[in-house]
Design a protein around this motif. Structure first.
Motif, PDB file in Angstrom:
ATOM      1  N   GLN B 152      44.605  41.828  33.231  1.00 31.19           N
ATOM      2  CA  GLN B 152      44.464  42.454  34.315  1.00 31.19           C
ATOM      3  C   GLN B 152      45.264  43.692  34.215  1.00 31.19           C
ATOM      4  O   GLN B 152      45.311  44.790  34.592  1.00 31.19           O
ATOM      5  CB  GLN B 152      44.732  41.808  35.562  1.00 31.19           C
ATOM      6  N   PHE B 170      41.900  45.815  45.262  1.00 26.54           N
ATOM      7  CA  PHE B 170      41.507  44.474  44.585  1.00 26.54           C
ATOM      8  C   PHE B 170      41.086  43.662  45.606  1.00 26.54           C
ATOM      9  O   PHE B 170      41.653  43.377  46.673  1.00 26.54           O
ATOM     10  CB  PHE B 170      43.002  43.919  44.111  1.00 26.54           C
ATOM     11  N   ILE B 183      46.811  40.307  40.440  1.00 27.19           N
ATOM     12  CA  ILE B 183      46.818  41.581  41.441  1.00 27.19           C
ATOM     13  C   ILE B 183      48.019  42.303  40.803  1.00 27.19           C
ATOM     14  O   ILE B 183      48.040  43.857  40.778  1.00 27.19           O
ATOM     15  CB  ILE B 183      47.152  41.101  42.746  1.00 27.19           C
ATOM     16  N   PHE B 186      47.495  43.833  37.737  1.00 24.71           N
ATOM     17  CA  PHE B 186      46.549  45.175  37.919  1.00 24.71           C
ATOM     18  C   PHE B 186      47.488  46.168  38.223  1.00 24.71           C
ATOM     19  O   PHE B 186      47.206  47.472  37.747  1.00 24.71           O
ATOM     20  CB  PHE B 186      45.487  44.621  38.750  1.00 24.71           C
ATOM     21  N   CYS B 199      48.131  49.691  45.345  1.00 18.08           N
ATOM     22  CA  CYS B 199      47.088  48.886  45.068  1.00 18.08           C
ATOM     23  C   CYS B 199      46.887  48.187  46.511  1.00 18.08           C
ATOM     24  O   CYS B 199      47.647  47.532  46.705  1.00 18.08           O
ATOM     25  CB  CYS B 199      47.112  47.862  44.088  1.00 18.08           C
ATOM     26  N   VAL B 201      45.118  45.277  48.477  1.00 19.68           N
ATOM     27  CA  VAL B 201      44.400  43.795  48.343  1.00 19.68           C
ATOM     28  C   VAL B 201      43.850  43.428  49.651  1.00 19.68           C
ATOM     29  O   VAL B 201      44.397  43.354  50.779  1.00 19.68           O
ATOM     30  CB  VAL B 201      45.470  42.805  47.350  1.00 19.68           C
ATOM     31  N   THR B 229      38.769  46.035  41.184  1.00 16.33           N
ATOM     32  CA  THR B 229      38.573  45.015  40.679  1.00 16.33           C
ATOM     33  C   THR B 229      38.761  43.918  41.429  1.00 16.33           C
ATOM     34  O   THR B 229      38.711  44.026  42.508  1.00 16.33           O
ATOM     35  CB  THR B 229      39.306  44.921  39.392  1.00 16.33           C
ATOM     36  N   CYS B 230      38.532  42.409  40.868  1.00 17.28           N
ATOM     37  CA  CYS B 230      38.663  41.310  41.637  1.00 17.28           C
ATOM     38  C   CYS B 230      39.301  40.182  41.183  1.00 17.28           C
ATOM     39  O   CYS B 230      39.308  39.960  39.725  1.00 17.28           O
ATOM     40  CB  CYS B 230      37.322  40.978  42.566  1.00 17.28           C
ATOM     41  N   TYR B 252      36.246  41.060  35.467  1.00 20.33           N
ATOM     42  CA  TYR B 252      36.992  39.823  35.365  1.00 20.33           C
ATOM     43  C   TYR B 252      36.091  38.647  35.156  1.00 20.33           C
ATOM     44  O   TYR B 252      35.181  38.509  35.690  1.00 20.33           O
ATOM     45  CB  TYR B 252      37.769  39.520  36.803  1.00 20.33           C
TER      46      TYR B 252
END
Lengths: 363, 375
Positions: B152, B170, B183, B186, B199, B201, B229-230, B252
């Motif tokens: 990540q 995220f 997280i 990333f 970022c 989330v 992303t996740c 991912y």
């Protein structure tokens, strides 16, 4: 009626014909469902004979298979009762999952608080907590229906989502065991507060208790004035009210009772299987219970064999996946065909001459 | 309970103990198991094995095991973390003669694997992510996992180069340590490119809930995030929704590049094929598999998806340099000075947590720059 019966071969035969209808039509529908599923398998290029062979082998064919099937049966019995009891009042409650989940959380939380207490005292208290929470949760659905006219089907389904969200909040927040890092759970129950398997078996005590609950529910519905009043109200609410039946209390009582059975399912999942309350409580038993209750035509005694049959289907799902290279959804398709066949068979009651003594005299 | 009847479990344990004594008496010194020519290996997944995610990654590992001569693989998907998984494992042992099981969902470990392992002491149970401990757990149980947070971090580097809004997103399942590390990694990867990046989330609360994942992705896109992303079980919905909104995506669990060929930057993937092939080969040749196994990029436990067409030369250069640094070992993503997003100090100047640090496995914070809350 008696004169009529005399001309057609005696009371015993009439009674037999009436009883046979209640068994023969669902059984016939089950066979039709299985046969249609067999055709479906043929369209997929798979052998129905092999399929049903594996279902037999993995679900019912050996001592291990029976343990497998019966281990899965217990929560289904409770979940089906949560649907069947309100159904006698004409209420379609499909949110038993919520009562199972929250009942389990209550049991898990209380079990942590009672660690060190004698199990003789603690286990009944924990069971009572599960029952109480389940009763309040589904009883609230009944109350919304009676006092506010809210559709119980939608309310119970939406409340199940709320219950699962609440469970997640509780086990990830206030009730979380700090040691449960990647799978948030309540603290594990001490061994003394775990419900063990039946002597000589791997099946836990939820199964005999579930069967007992089915029998008691049948007695309540078929052998008491309460049950009779509920069936009247289920047939026609206005007529029941005109007769002076306490429709409100019946609705609250039957929904709460159904919910308390679901709460008991949560009790056994936590004390006999999981050992703590966590997100695994929401694994769909409440939804399988809907199918079972409908297949059993909301008769608590019929729930027992139907739950065992469906548990057997689920027990065989793995072997079917492994041996026939069929996806897991195969057993869901099978359940769907059977469900539709049973629903359609509802239109046959009173139409088949062999089961209808009133029509025997006429040509 | 006044008496203890002879249960099947007790009987099996007794017989196993007797068998053990007998073999000790007749074959002294034979500590290593015999090499095997044939073996059945069982894999159990909590979701569908073609979910473009967690379960697919494990199923790809199982597919690699099938290629080993003499090995039969049996699989089951959509098995809940209840008595169901116990019975699935037993069914594989009884009907298929499985000697090695990979029940792959985290929630299978306690109590389900631990219960079965006591009943079947001659079967090996290998579990992803579980925390096997020598003093608490049976010797026929092992746990393995990989340092995918590093993946990540590399995702974050490509995201940092691709983002124009300086805001990345995220979609996360639950605020548990494994997810929080992803997280934080990333964002810190993106901040290695540009320290101004933030970022956002969103936690869906469920491992697999397509509707909430789509809503969360749309909400992130609405908030201006342009790389998403996740960490959910099946990233398919997030990747497709984000790409549909014109956002760049990082994958991912498995390779999702086919879902968004133009906008897929790279992805952090499990490489279970290597891990499972090694374990099965070891067991076939009679060697003992260690009970606690961990590995990262260097050990081949995780890998990165091939870089997508949208990755620039500068991005590629930094990605490769960082990857090579990680491959040397001892790389730290969480290093001082670092605060969490509430202002508490996580790591002082000069303090760092390398990828193998067990402290990272109980992470309970989001680092500064992550917009979101874990409670």
């Amino acid at each position: 009626m008696t004169t009529f019966a005399r001309t057609t071969g005696g009371d015993a035969l009439v009674a037999l014909a009436r009883r046979a209808e209640a068994v023969a039509i669902p059984l016939g529908a089950l066979l039709v469902g299985l046969a249609v599923f067999g055709l479906f398998l043929l369209t997929q290029g798979k052998s129905p004979v092999a399929f049903f062979g594996y279902v037999w082998q993995a679900g019912f064919g050996s001592a291990f298979s029976w343990q497998n099937t019966l281990s899965r049966t217990a929560p289904l019995l409770f979940a089906a009762l949560c649907v069947a009891l309100p159904a006698r009042l004409g209420l379609v409650v499909i949110g038993g999952e919520g009562a199972i989940v929250l009942g389990g959380v209550a049991v898990g939380a209380l079990g942590v608080a009672l660690a060190g207490t004698s199990p003789v005292l603690a286990l009944p208290l924990m069971a009572a907590a599960g029952i109480a929470v389940g009763a309040v949760w589904i009883g609230a659905v009944g109350a919304l229906r009676y006092y506010r006219g809210v559709n119980e089907t939608i309310a119970s389904l939406l409340m199940a989502y709320i219950a699962i969200a609440l469970m997640n909040h509780l086990v990830e927040g206030p009730l979380r065991d700090p040691a449960s890092l990647n799978k948030p759970s309540t603290a594990p129950l001490v061994d003394a507060l775990r419900v063990g398997p039946l002597p000589g078996m791997e099946v836990h005590w939820g199964l005999p208790v579930g069967i007992l609950c089915c029998i008691l529910a049948w007695v309540l519905i078929d052998r008491t004035t309460w049950g009779f009043a509920a069936r009247i109200a289920g047939g026609n609410v206005r007529a029941a009210q005109v007769q002076g039946l306490p429709v409100g209390r019946l609705i609250l009582g039957f929904t709460a009772l159904g919910g308390s059975f679901a709460g008991l399912a949560g009790f056994f999942e936590v004390t006999a299987v999981q050992g703590s309350a966590n997100a695994s409580l929401a694994s769909g038993y409440g939804y399988t219970g809907i199918l079972i209750a409908f297949l059993a035509r909301h008769n608590p005694l019929a729930i027992i064999p139907v739950a065992i049959l469906l548990a057997g289907f689920e027990a065989s799902s793995g072997l079917v996946q492994r041996r026939m290279d069929l996806p897991d959804a195969t057993v869901l398709v099978l359940q769907g065909f059977v469900f539709i066949a049973i629903l359609l068979s509802d239109t046959l009651y009173g139409r088949l001459k062999i089961f209808t003594p009133e029509r025997w005299g006429r040509g | 309970m006044a008496f203890k009847p002879l249960s099947r479990r007790g009987f099996l344990q007794g017989s196993a103990a007797l068998a053990g004594l007998a073999s000790l008496g007749t074959l002294p010194g034979m500590a290593r198991a015999q090499a095997l020519t044939e073996m059945t290996v069982g894999f159990i997944y909590v979701g569908p094995k073609d979910d473009f995610g967690y379960n697919q990654a494990h199923a790809e590992g199982a597919a690699a095991v099938k290629a080993i001569p003499g090995v039969t693989v049996v699989e089951e998907e959509n098995v809940p973390e209840t008595v169901d998984v116990q019975k699935s494992m037993e069914s594989m042992i009884n009907f298929d003669g499985a000697k090695l099981l990979f029940p792959t969902s985290f929630g299978y470990f306690d109590p389900h694997i631990l219960t079965l392992a006591k009943t079947y002491p001659d079967v090996r149970f290998e579990h992803a992510g579980g925390m096997w401990q020598a003093d608490k757990h049976p010797m026929n149980v092992g746990s393995y996992f990989g340092y995918i947070g590093m993946g990540q971090y590399l995702n974050g580097i490509t995201a940092g180069h691709a983002s124009k809004t300086k805001k990345i997103g995220f979609v996360a399942a639950k605020p548990i340590p494994q997810v929080l590390l992803n997280i934080n990694s990333f964002l810190l990867g993106a901040r290695a490119v540009d320290p101004a990046i933030t970022c956002q989330v969103i936690f869906t609360g469920e491992w697999s809930m397509a509707v909430k994942e789509a809503e969360a992705t749309n909400a992130l896109a609405d908030a201006g995030c342009d790389v998403i992303t996740c960490h959910v079980d099946g990233p398919k919905v997030v990747i497709e929704t984000a790409a549909g909104r014109g956002c760049y995506v990082c994958g991912y669990h498995a390779d999702q590049s086919s879902l968004a060929p133009e906008l897929y930057l790279t992805g952090a993937e499990w490489n279970w094929a290597k891990v499972y092939t090694d374990m099965v080969t070891a067991m076939m040749s009679g060697e003992t598999i260690p009970n606690f196994v961990r590995g990262g990029l260097a050990e081949g436990f995780i890998k990165m998806s091939p870089l997508g067409p949208a990755v620039t030369e500068a991005s590629k250069a930094q990605f490769e340099a960082t990857r090579d640094a990680i491959l040397l070992g001892g790389f730290a993503v969480i290093k001082g000075p670092l605060k969490d997003n509430l202002g508490n100090v996580i790591a002082a100047e000069g303090q760092s947590f390398v990828e193998t640090d067990v402290a990272l496995e109980s992470m309970n914070y989001l680092v500064e720059g992550v917009i979101g809350s874990i409670s």
